[in-house]
Design an enzyme around this catalytic site. Sequence first.
Site, short mmCIF file in Angstrom:
data_model
loop_
_atom_site.label_atom_id
_atom_site.label_comp_id
_atom_site.label_asym_id
_atom_site.label_seq_id
_atom_site.Cartn_x
_atom_site.Cartn_y
_atom_site.Cartn_z
N ASP A 93 -1.16 5.93 16.38
CA ASP A 93 0.54 5.12 17.30
C ASP A 93 1.60 5.75 16.35
OD1 ASP A 93 -0.04 3.04 19.09
OD2 ASP A 93 -0.73 1.92 16.70
N ASP A 156 -4.23 1.19 24.66
CA ASP A 156 -3.14 0.92 24.13
C ASP A 156 -2.40 2.44 23.54
OD1 ASP A 156 -5.62 -0.27 22.52
OD2 ASP A 156 -4.22 -1.19 21.42
#
Length: 381
Positions: A93, A156
């Site tokens: 991320d 995601d």
Amino acid sequence: MTTPTLPLPEMFDYSLQIIERMMETVEYFPERCEDGRWIYAEKERIPSHWIDGFWVGLLWLAYAHTGDPKFEAAARQWADRLAWLRTETRTHDLGFIFYLANVLGARATGDESLLPYALEAAQTFVSGRYNPRGEYLQAWGRVDGPPIERGRTNIDLMMNLSLLFWASKYSGDPNYAKSAANHARTTRLVLVRPDGSTAHVGDFNPETGAFLRQETHQGLSHASCWSRGQGWALYGFANCYRHTGDEVFLYTARRLAEYVIANAPADLVPFWDYDSLDIPNTYRDSSAAAVIAAGLLELVDLEIDDQLAAKWRQYAADVLQSLWNNYSSRGTDIPAILLHGSRSVPHGKADHALIYGDYYFVEALVRLSNPTLSQKLFLEV
Ligand code: GLY
């Protein structure tokens, strides 16, 4: 195009009050707010840091909206506190983190000294996690882990691509953008279903690149549609169209949006999974609704069909209205903007405030109300 009627000044004022309260009280990067107090990222557990950029991003939005230097000073301090993550390979991320903390910060302030760390993060991310055989980015796990870790991707990750598109533009090296576009094409093929829903997780053979199966981590099952994942996909594919101009991504974002609209409950805030067997007696995810609103507004800016643009914009405004009327913390003592998010129902984490719900709620307010600021913060490639 008319701006739908929402009490935008009131919505901003309330959001800013919450942000100011949080500035006085939060001690580390806030993740979810339970029983009136924020729970923080766990310093030693690297994947828990995926949320670090949202708090910084919220401060940058507060600064950009008000021009008040106290928000800028706070955003800079918090951005400094997460800079150590830029060479960290144990999270997928880095896009979420460094795009919001550094690229958004540079756009809000004009200070380009925030950008080299973002480039370093993009380099760490793509060099460790891009698999050229399967043309996907690895989710979770160790970059030198066993095949089950190296072969896994998720929906995601679509939200981590803007850091890579930005990195190519900034550095002149086309490889970041190439990896991002390849990952998006692969994701479209393996995680987007014909009905416009999405699977959460995909497994590959990392040695041959062959796709094996759809899976889930935070949804009900491999065959269900996890609502926040649907929001990440909608926003991510629209953003991919912005950066590539490839209309396949526009059509994909449209299909995802149509699924969201066709499967929404009456108040437009999705349950945690569109296929939960317990609907309507189960948890909502207000963060999914906030991501959907912001993602639809990203799509509005790119849409080539005026009627569809008006439809996406009205729907985004209706979602924001419902969040404000039915899910905001007004009238409580809770130091977060939106209540009733779901971090992960299968992991027993539901019905709390979430920092990313708050971030995308405010991003959507900015996008809806201030075209000049939106241009500066979000729309330039
Ligand atoms: N990206 C992790 C989540 O949405 O929970």
